[in-house]
Design a protein around this motif. Sequence first.
Motif, PDB file in Angstrom:
ATOM      1  N   GLY A  40       0.808  -1.207   0.000  1.00  0.00           N
ATOM      2  CA  GLY A  40       0.000   0.000   0.000  1.00  0.00           C
ATOM      3  C   GLY A  40       0.841   1.256   0.000  1.00  0.00           C
ATOM      4  O   GLY A  40       2.078   1.207  -0.030  1.00  0.00           O
ATOM      5  N   ASN A  41       0.161   2.371   0.066  1.00  0.00           N
ATOM      6  CA  ASN A  41       0.849   3.657   0.104  1.00  0.00           C
ATOM      7  C   ASN A  41       1.622   3.805   1.405  1.00  0.00           C
ATOM      8  O   ASN A  41       1.480   3.006   2.339  1.00  0.00           O
ATOM      9  N   LEU A  42       2.446   4.833   1.490  1.00  0.00           N
ATOM     10  CA  LEU A  42       3.322   5.118   2.634  1.00  0.00           C
ATOM     11  C   LEU A  42       4.267   3.955   2.926  1.00  0.00           C
ATOM     12  O   LEU A  42       4.681   3.750   4.064  1.00  0.00           O
ATOM     13  N   GLY A  43       4.596   3.197   1.898  1.00  0.00           N
ATOM     14  CA  GLY A  43       5.529   2.086   2.076  1.00  0.00           C
ATOM     15  C   GLY A  43       4.974   0.955   2.909  1.00  0.00           C
ATOM     16  O   GLY A  43       5.738   0.224   3.555  1.00  0.00           O
ATOM     17  N   THR A  44       3.667   0.786   2.900  1.00  0.00           N
ATOM     18  CA  THR A  44       3.026  -0.263   3.693  1.00  0.00           C
ATOM     19  C   THR A  44       3.197  -1.612   3.010  1.00  0.00           C
ATOM     20  O   THR A  44       2.889  -1.770   1.825  1.00  0.00           O
ATOM     21  N   PHE A  45       3.694  -2.577   3.761  1.00  0.00           N
ATOM     22  CA  PHE A  45       3.810  -3.950   3.273  1.00  0.00           C
ATOM     23  C   PHE A  45       3.467  -4.894   4.414  1.00  0.00           C
ATOM     24  O   PHE A  45       4.075  -4.826   5.488  1.00  0.00           O
ATOM     25  N   ASN A  46       2.496  -5.760   4.186  1.00  0.00           N
ATOM     26  CA  ASN A  46       2.069  -6.705   5.214  1.00  0.00           C
ATOM     27  C   ASN A  46       2.101  -8.124   4.651  1.00  0.00           C
ATOM     28  O   ASN A  46       1.719  -8.353   3.498  1.00  0.00           O
ATOM     29  N   PHE A  47       2.539  -9.031   5.495  1.00  0.00           N
ATOM     30  CA  PHE A  47       2.502 -10.448   5.136  1.00  0.00           C
ATOM     31  C   PHE A  47       2.101 -11.241   6.361  1.00  0.00           C
ATOM     32  O   PHE A  47       2.594 -10.994   7.470  1.00  0.00           O
ATOM     33  N   GLU A  48       1.201 -12.189   6.175  1.00  0.00           N
ATOM     34  CA  GLU A  48       0.909 -13.145   7.230  1.00  0.00           C
ATOM     35  C   GLU A  48       0.572 -14.479   6.597  1.00  0.00           C
ATOM     36  O   GLU A  48       0.112 -14.561   5.450  1.00  0.00           O
ATOM     37  N   GLY A  49       0.844 -15.523   7.345  1.00  0.00           N
ATOM     38  CA  GLY A  49       0.557 -16.857   6.842  1.00  0.00           C
ATOM     39  C   GLY A  49       0.539 -17.865   7.963  1.00  0.00           C
ATOM     40  O   GLY A  49       1.032 -17.615   9.071  1.00  0.00           O
ATOM     41  N   ALA A  50      -0.050 -18.996   7.681  1.00  0.00           N
ATOM     42  CA  ALA A  50      -0.129 -20.070   8.669  1.00  0.00           C
ATOM     43  C   ALA A  50      -0.208 -21.399   7.944  1.00  0.00           C
ATOM     44  O   ALA A  50      -0.733 -21.484   6.823  1.00  0.00           O
ATOM     45  N   MET A  51       0.308 -22.428   8.586  1.00  0.00           N
ATOM     46  CA  MET A  51       0.200 -23.783   8.057  1.00  0.00           C
ATOM     47  C   MET A  51       0.112 -24.744   9.231  1.00  0.00           C
ATOM     48  O   MET A  51       0.825 -24.603  10.233  1.00  0.00           O
ATOM     49  N   GLY A  52      -0.784 -25.706   9.100  1.00  0.00           N
ATOM     50  CA  GLY A  52      -0.928 -26.683  10.168  1.00  0.00           C
ATOM     51  C   GLY A  52      -1.440 -28.000   9.641  1.00  0.00           C
ATOM     52  O   GLY A  52      -1.940 -28.099   8.520  1.00  0.00           O
ATOM     53  N   GLY A  53      -1.319 -29.013  10.457  1.00  0.00           N
ATOM     54  CA  GLY A  53      -1.805 -30.338  10.078  1.00  0.00           C
ATOM     55  C   GLY A  53      -1.259 -31.392  11.009  1.00  0.00           C
ATOM     56  O   GLY A  53      -0.628 -31.104  12.034  1.00  0.00           O
ATOM     57  N   SER A  54      -1.500 -32.640  10.649  1.00  0.00           N
ATOM     58  CA  SER A  54      -1.112 -33.775  11.477  1.00  0.00           C
ATOM     59  C   SER A  54       0.378 -34.066  11.336  1.00  0.00           C
ATOM     60  O   SER A  54       0.919 -34.090  10.221  1.00  0.00           O
ATOM     61  N   LEU A  55       1.041 -34.282  12.463  1.00  0.00           N
ATOM     62  CA  LEU A  55       2.432 -34.721  12.483  1.00  0.00           C
ATOM     63  C   LEU A  55       2.520 -36.218  12.751  1.00  0.00           C
ATOM     64  O   LEU A  55       3.387 -36.911  12.218  1.00  0.00           O
ATOM     65  N   ILE A  56       1.632 -36.693  13.621  1.00  0.00           N
ATOM     66  CA  ILE A  56       1.439 -38.128  13.862  1.00  0.00           C
ATOM     67  C   ILE A  56      -0.062 -38.353  13.821  1.00  0.00           C
ATOM     68  O   ILE A  56      -0.797 -37.737  14.598  1.00  0.00           O
TER      69      ILE A  56
END
Length: 745
Positions: free
Chosen positions: A177-193
């Motif tokens: 976005g303007n004013l040098g705005t930069f956003n990032f978010e993320g998630a990952m999940g699941g079964s390990l066993i």
Amino acid sequence: MFRYDSTAPTTLSLFMLACALESPNAVAQGLMEEVVVTAQKREESIQDVSLSVARLAGESLDSKFTGGDTVLALAGAVPGLYAESSGGRTAPRFYMRGLGNPDFNPAASQPVSVVMDEVPMEKSTFKSFPVFDVQSIEVIRGPQGTLYGRNTTAGIIKFDSNKPTDDLEGYVRTSVGNLGTFNFEGAMGGSLIDNVLSGRISVLSQNRSNWIDNTFTGKRDAIGGFDERAGRAQLLWTPTDRFSALLLHQRRDLGGNTSSAFRANILSTGSNDLNGHFDRDKVNYDGGDNQRAEADGSGTNLTLTWDRDGYTLTSITSHQEATRFSRSDVDGGVCNFCGDPSGPGNIPFPVDTASDSDLEQLSQELRFTSLLDGPLNYQAGFFYFEDELNFVDLNSAEPAAPTDSIGVRSSTFIENTTWAVFAQADYDLTDALVLTAGIRYTDDEKTARYAAPPSSSHFDLARSLAPVKLGDNDTSLEASLAYQISDASQVYGRIASGFRAPTIQTTLNADPDLTTADSETILSYELGYKAELADKVRLNSAVFYYVVDDLQLTAVGGESNSVRLLNAEEGVGYGIELDVSYFATESLLISGGFGYNKTEYRDDGLATEPCGSGMCTVLDPIDANGNAVIDGNPFLHAPKWNLNFEVSYTHPLANGDELFVYTDWKVKGETNDFLYESTEYITDTQFEGGLRLGYRGLGAGYEIALFSRNITDEANVTGGIDFNNLTAYVNEPRIWGLEASYRFQ
């Protein structure tokens, strides 16, 4: 400036309600999904719980934080809720039904409790943790003394993160976005066993460039930027069907020039309108290190759950720690009596303040919940809490010190220990009538030690005062009666009490009476009506009345330029709350809310220092000591009314994808910024809006959208500083940009 006459709130809210209750000939069936809340520490339909609750989730929640905003984006998002901060991104302050605390000190207690993943976050630094990968936010209005304990006289804001599942799922979302705005978010999940161990990892990065010029130093783009990093990792172990262990760990690291931009003399004597000194893109600072602010911290929660025949036992253990540094040019400009005539108007002396604090918090809850088939079910438990605060008050070594020169002025160590036992039960008197009753006993103790140098040039000769100790205990009670009128509607009545423990400030000094406050208690009455009408309308409404005894108040500023605590004999409030959702069609949802608060201090002769600069037009009577008598005034930062509404529209395409438009708006009425009333620091009606429009690939799981927050670029005064001149600070500017996301499962 957006203005309309005083009949507008009532007229508009009634119009919205009338639209919502309209039943067209073509009625769309089954459009409403059940909304589940955990306001009473168990899953219930929002229509069944006998509380005034609002829930934010999904598109409504994501849109509010698209531009990289903080938890302050919740201000006005639901009826009766307001938020503001003079400390920028590190120190939010919440107000509910008019009750809140404007104290910016990190030790300040708040009557609105913030609970994150079932853990109460007592200090404002913990409450400022960024919002990401959150399943829902619940706003629970009114005292919650039975299940949540002390310091919840106003209500609770409850955050619940997305938890691990056995299914592989996740998302990524990024925006520029303007004013040098930069956003990032993320998630990952699941079964390990398989069926035994699952996990989830969530990350956030929020950035904005400095965008405010400092005209005194000549530095362009000196202030306003931030760099926020946060992450959360979770492991869920389920070795049997009857036992689970959830381990959650989260961290955050914030840096930048994010303290609020104080702006000297942007108000004129006799007016609350912004004047010619206001330029959103410029300030004139000779101190404050360009409003530098930093915060970092981490926390770990362990939740153990045992399911047995007829009951569940839950243990929640939590440890949180954080550090916070901030520095500000509090006078908002350049001192024109210190050899420099430049700057925005009269500034008689410079104020360059800074502070550094370390926080640590430990809590433990044990809860026993019945799972009975009969008319009776109950919860009972034990709660333990302790925290420690090391606070260093910093200031320029000399009035004309360079901007990078600071020294220790005082230091304070405060520790708090509290424990409680509680129980709450529901009993079905008939198939349609349910009685709920609860009780909680709380014991709270605080100890503070203070050290201050005798002069600014001899820091090694610090003196130590005797420790100040405060303590109290209280029994909170609750009773409600809910009657199911039909399968789709109910009425309820609720009586509840709450307890806010004694307070000790970080600015403790040789006169503790000025920096401590006694306990306050509240008794609240509430009547509510909830209904689902014509399979298209969900309506939740409540009327309330409360009395607070020994109401804790914070007087900020004045001639002494200090922060002082005091107790009012009584505070009274009453009002209404209305939440409406209208599912017009499968493609169109209209929702909104309206809240009205009437608040008043009641204490004959209660007075406080008025505007210290002498530039304010004080509207209160002045007593023999030159103080403003505030008896009868409305609570500070308590809007008389607030209105919010949202419209979500989707247009299906032939290929199965869709176009969408989402807009949300919030409006608040007249608000007083200080305990006393003055022409300059009573803000008029203000509004803000947001917009998202884009394309959603339903089959592929992606979304592309244009967005804007504060789309009309309103410059709304959100607070003031009165001791030196007519300083104020304003809301965030318009942020617009492009967002893209991808969700997989």
